[in-house]
Design a protein around this motif. Sequence first.
Motif, PDB file in Angstrom:
ATOM      1  N   VAL A   1      13.152   9.062 -41.850  1.00 28.00           N
ATOM      2  CA  VAL A   1      13.948   8.030 -41.591  1.00 28.00           C
ATOM      3  C   VAL A   1      15.110   7.521 -42.396  1.00 28.00           C
ATOM      4  N   LYS A   2      14.309   7.269 -43.374  1.00 21.08           N
ATOM      5  CA  LYS A   2      15.791   6.570 -43.706  1.00 21.08           C
ATOM      6  C   LYS A   2      16.804   7.005 -43.654  1.00 21.08           C
ATOM      7  N   ILE A   3      17.110   8.787 -44.393  1.00 21.19           N
ATOM      8  CA  ILE A   3      18.262   9.836 -43.758  1.00 21.19           C
ATOM      9  C   ILE A   3      18.266   9.772 -42.557  1.00 21.19           C
ATOM     10  N   GLY A   4      17.418   9.464 -41.559  1.00 21.12           N
ATOM     11  CA  GLY A   4      18.273   9.541 -39.998  1.00 21.12           C
ATOM     12  C   GLY A   4      18.758   8.751 -39.409  1.00 21.12           C
ATOM     13  N   LEU A   5      17.919   7.732 -40.264  1.00 18.10           N
ATOM     14  CA  LEU A   5      19.390   5.670 -39.858  1.00 18.10           C
ATOM     15  C   LEU A   5      20.486   6.119 -40.530  1.00 18.10           C
ATOM     16  N   GLU A   6      20.724   6.827 -41.936  1.00 19.58           N
ATOM     17  CA  GLU A   6      22.075   6.690 -42.648  1.00 19.58           C
ATOM     18  C   GLU A   6      22.805   7.989 -41.806  1.00 19.58           C
ATOM     19  N   LEU A   7      22.251   8.481 -41.030  1.00 21.90           N
ATOM     20  CA  LEU A   7      23.211   9.653 -40.202  1.00 21.90           C
ATOM     21  C   LEU A   7      23.743   9.312 -38.802  1.00 21.90           C
ATOM     22  N   LYS A   8      23.039   8.533 -38.584  1.00 26.40           N
ATOM     23  CA  LYS A   8      22.226   7.734 -37.384  1.00 26.40           C
ATOM     24  C   LYS A   8      22.642   8.828 -36.285  1.00 26.40           C
ATOM     25  N   VAL A   9      21.186   9.086 -36.254  1.00 28.18           N
ATOM     26  CA  VAL A   9      20.353   9.886 -36.043  1.00 28.18           C
ATOM     27  C   VAL A   9      19.680   8.841 -34.399  1.00 28.18           C
ATOM     28  N   PRO A  10      19.994   9.899 -33.034  1.00 27.47           N
ATOM     29  CA  PRO A  10      19.164   8.855 -32.063  1.00 27.47           C
ATOM     30  C   PRO A  10      17.425   8.868 -31.755  1.00 27.47           C
ATOM     31  N   TYR A  11      17.667   8.335 -31.922  1.00 19.77           N
ATOM     32  CA  TYR A  11      15.784   8.043 -32.434  1.00 19.77           C
ATOM     33  C   TYR A  11      15.608   7.858 -30.461  1.00 19.77           C
ATOM     34  N   GLU A  12      15.906   7.259 -30.155  1.00 20.18           N
ATOM     35  CA  GLU A  12      15.737   6.982 -29.352  1.00 20.18           C
ATOM     36  C   GLU A  12      15.212   8.265 -27.748  1.00 20.18           C
TER      37      GLU A  12
END
Length: 216
Positions: free
Chosen positions: A167-178
């Motif tokens: 999740v930390k990686i994804g937040l940095e990559l602006k992954v659209p988790y929604e």
Amino acid sequence: MNIVHIFSGGLDSTTLLYYLLNQGHKVKTISFFYGQKHKKELECSKNIARKLNIENKLIDLSALKDIFGKSSLTSDMDIPEGHYNDTNMKSTVVPNRNMIFLSIAISYAISSNFDAVSIGVHAGDHAIYPDCRPVFINKMKDVAKVSDYSEIGILAPFLDLKKYEIVKIGLELKVPYEMTWTCYKGEEKPCLKCGSCTERLEAFELNNVKDPLVFI
């Protein structure tokens, strides 16, 4: 590198997709319907692929549902609630699923003249799922090298990472988790109680961020 990515539309596979694209790889995705109750994830994979303007191929494996009958993900058994470390979570194992997925993805990569396949298995899966453990992935890497005239690689860069690290990686990559789906229950909203939901919620909490799916 040209990569066929096994893409469920869940948190891990979506983060890995963004990770691979950020590294400059050419990626196309492959998703599987195997009779899972949470088939909503397949709509997510389609929508995310469309957002990224990349190919998403859906493979129908629903004919295999009968041989997956002992899994609570594909049968009338109730989806267990609790944490992944609880023994009742073993009912969510779909026998040999990742070997089947990898085999098909390898065939697709060979036919596409691609270099590798990728899969988003991670350390949080190791306790329950035998086909997510390093010993399995490493042996599949060896098999992929000799399965055809073409030598295909298997990439699993999250293999030793915890969910909160992903999740930390994804937040940095602006992954659209929604846009992703994690819950094992085939309902309109996440149950927030199954092992998959529980682990996801913990991962966001450890990053001091609210999971966007909580607000659905």
